[in-house]
Design a protein around this motif. Structure first.
Motif, short mmCIF file in Angstrom:
data_model
loop_
_atom_site.label_atom_id
_atom_site.label_comp_id
_atom_site.label_asym_id
_atom_site.label_seq_id
_atom_site.Cartn_x
_atom_site.Cartn_y
_atom_site.Cartn_z
N LEU A 175 4.83 3.23 7.60
CA LEU A 175 5.61 3.42 6.38
C LEU A 175 4.91 4.35 5.41
CD1 LEU A 175 6.81 -0.25 5.75
CD2 LEU A 175 8.12 1.65 6.69
N ARG A 176 3.63 4.11 5.22
CA ARG A 176 2.84 4.95 4.31
C ARG A 176 1.37 4.55 4.45
NH1 ARG A 176 3.63 5.27 -2.24
NH2 ARG A 176 1.81 6.53 -2.66
N ARG A 177 0.50 5.51 4.38
CA ARG A 177 -0.94 5.25 4.36
C ARG A 177 -1.43 5.47 2.93
NH1 ARG A 177 -4.24 4.81 8.63
NH2 ARG A 177 -3.24 4.85 10.65
N MET A 178 -2.27 4.55 2.45
CA MET A 178 -2.83 4.70 1.11
C MET A 178 -4.14 3.95 1.04
SD MET A 178 -0.27 2.17 -1.05
CE MET A 178 1.19 2.39 -0.03
N SER A 179 -4.96 4.35 0.12
CA SER A 179 -6.22 3.65 -0.12
C SER A 179 -5.93 2.37 -0.90
CB SER A 179 -7.17 4.54 -0.91
OG SER A 179 -6.69 4.70 -2.23
N VAL A 180 -6.93 1.52 -1.01
CA VAL A 180 -6.78 0.30 -1.80
C VAL A 180 -6.49 0.66 -3.25
CG1 VAL A 180 -8.02 -1.72 -2.68
CG2 VAL A 180 -8.19 -1.12 -0.27
N MET A 181 -7.19 1.64 -3.78
CA MET A 181 -6.96 2.05 -5.17
C MET A 181 -5.54 2.59 -5.36
SD MET A 181 -9.45 1.10 -6.94
CE MET A 181 -8.90 1.84 -8.45
N GLU A 182 -5.03 3.34 -4.39
CA GLU A 182 -3.65 3.82 -4.48
C GLU A 182 -2.67 2.66 -4.45
OE1 GLU A 182 -3.93 8.22 -2.41
OE2 GLU A 182 -3.92 6.44 -1.12
N ALA A 183 -2.94 1.66 -3.63
CA ALA A 183 -2.06 0.49 -3.56
C ALA A 183 -2.10 -0.29 -4.88
CB ALA A 183 -2.47 -0.41 -2.40
N LEU A 184 -3.29 -0.44 -5.46
CA LEU A 184 -3.40 -1.12 -6.77
C LEU A 184 -2.63 -0.34 -7.84
CD1 LEU A 184 -7.14 -2.22 -6.78
CD2 LEU A 184 -5.14 -3.73 -6.77
N GLU A 185 -2.73 0.97 -7.82
CA GLU A 185 -1.99 1.79 -8.78
C GLU A 185 -0.49 1.69 -8.56
OE1 GLU A 185 -3.70 5.68 -8.32
OE2 GLU A 185 -5.59 5.07 -9.26
N LEU A 186 -0.06 1.62 -7.31
CA LEU A 186 1.36 1.46 -7.00
C LEU A 186 1.87 0.13 -7.53
CD1 LEU A 186 3.85 2.65 -5.58
CD2 LEU A 186 3.04 1.57 -3.47
N LEU A 187 1.06 -0.91 -7.44
CA LEU A 187 1.46 -2.23 -7.95
C LEU A 187 1.71 -2.21 -9.46
CD1 LEU A 187 -0.71 -4.84 -6.05
CD2 LEU A 187 1.75 -4.46 -5.87
N ASP A 188 1.11 -1.27 -10.16
CA ASP A 188 1.33 -1.17 -11.60
C ASP A 188 2.78 -0.83 -11.93
OD1 ASP A 188 -1.27 -1.81 -12.17
OD2 ASP A 188 -1.92 0.26 -12.51
N GLN A 189 3.53 -0.31 -10.97
CA GLN A 189 4.94 0.01 -11.17
C GLN A 189 5.84 -1.19 -10.92
OE1 GLN A 189 6.01 3.48 -8.83
NE2 GLN A 189 3.98 4.36 -9.13
N LEU A 190 5.28 -2.27 -10.42
CA LEU A 190 6.05 -3.45 -10.05
C LEU A 190 6.11 -4.45 -11.20
CD1 LEU A 190 7.38 -5.20 -7.77
CD2 LEU A 190 5.09 -6.09 -7.34
N VAL A 191 7.32 -4.94 -11.49
CA VAL A 191 7.47 -6.07 -12.40
C VAL A 191 7.50 -7.30 -11.50
CG1 VAL A 191 8.93 -7.22 -14.10
CG2 VAL A 191 8.74 -4.72 -14.10
N ASP A 192 6.42 -8.05 -11.55
CA ASP A 192 6.24 -9.20 -10.67
C ASP A 192 7.15 -10.34 -11.11
OD1 ASP A 192 5.29 -11.31 -9.11
OD2 ASP A 192 3.21 -10.69 -9.32
#
Length: 76
Positions: free
Chosen positions: A8-25
């Motif tokens: 689906l997509r490759r990303m680093s841990v830091m990229e994944a953490l940054e992506l989570l910032d766009q999520l309203v949990d």
């Protein structure tokens, strides 16, 4: 089988953490700070409580990374 090949997509841990910032949990909709802050806060709290368990600090940092699957159609 679906997620094993990382197609689906490759990303680093830091990229994944940054992506989570766009999520309203859904579990914390009223939180006013980014999800990455929560991850670092959790890891730091564990580090203070258990300074001798490096593996545990890492688990605290990574504990919510699976939530990035929301961006690929999975439910929260």
């Amino acid at each position: 089988a679906q997620y094993g090949p990382c197609s689906l997509r490759r990303m680093s841990v830091m990229e994944a953490l940054e992506l989570l910032d766009q999520l309203v949990d859904e579990s914390d909709p009223d939180v006013d700070f980014p999800n990455s802050f929560h991850a670092f806060q959790t890891a730091e709290g564990i580090r203070r409580a258990h300074p001798d368990k490096d593996w545990f600090h890492l688990v605290g940092l990574l504990h919510d990374l699976g939530k990035v699957l929301v961006f690929f159609g999975e439910p929260q």
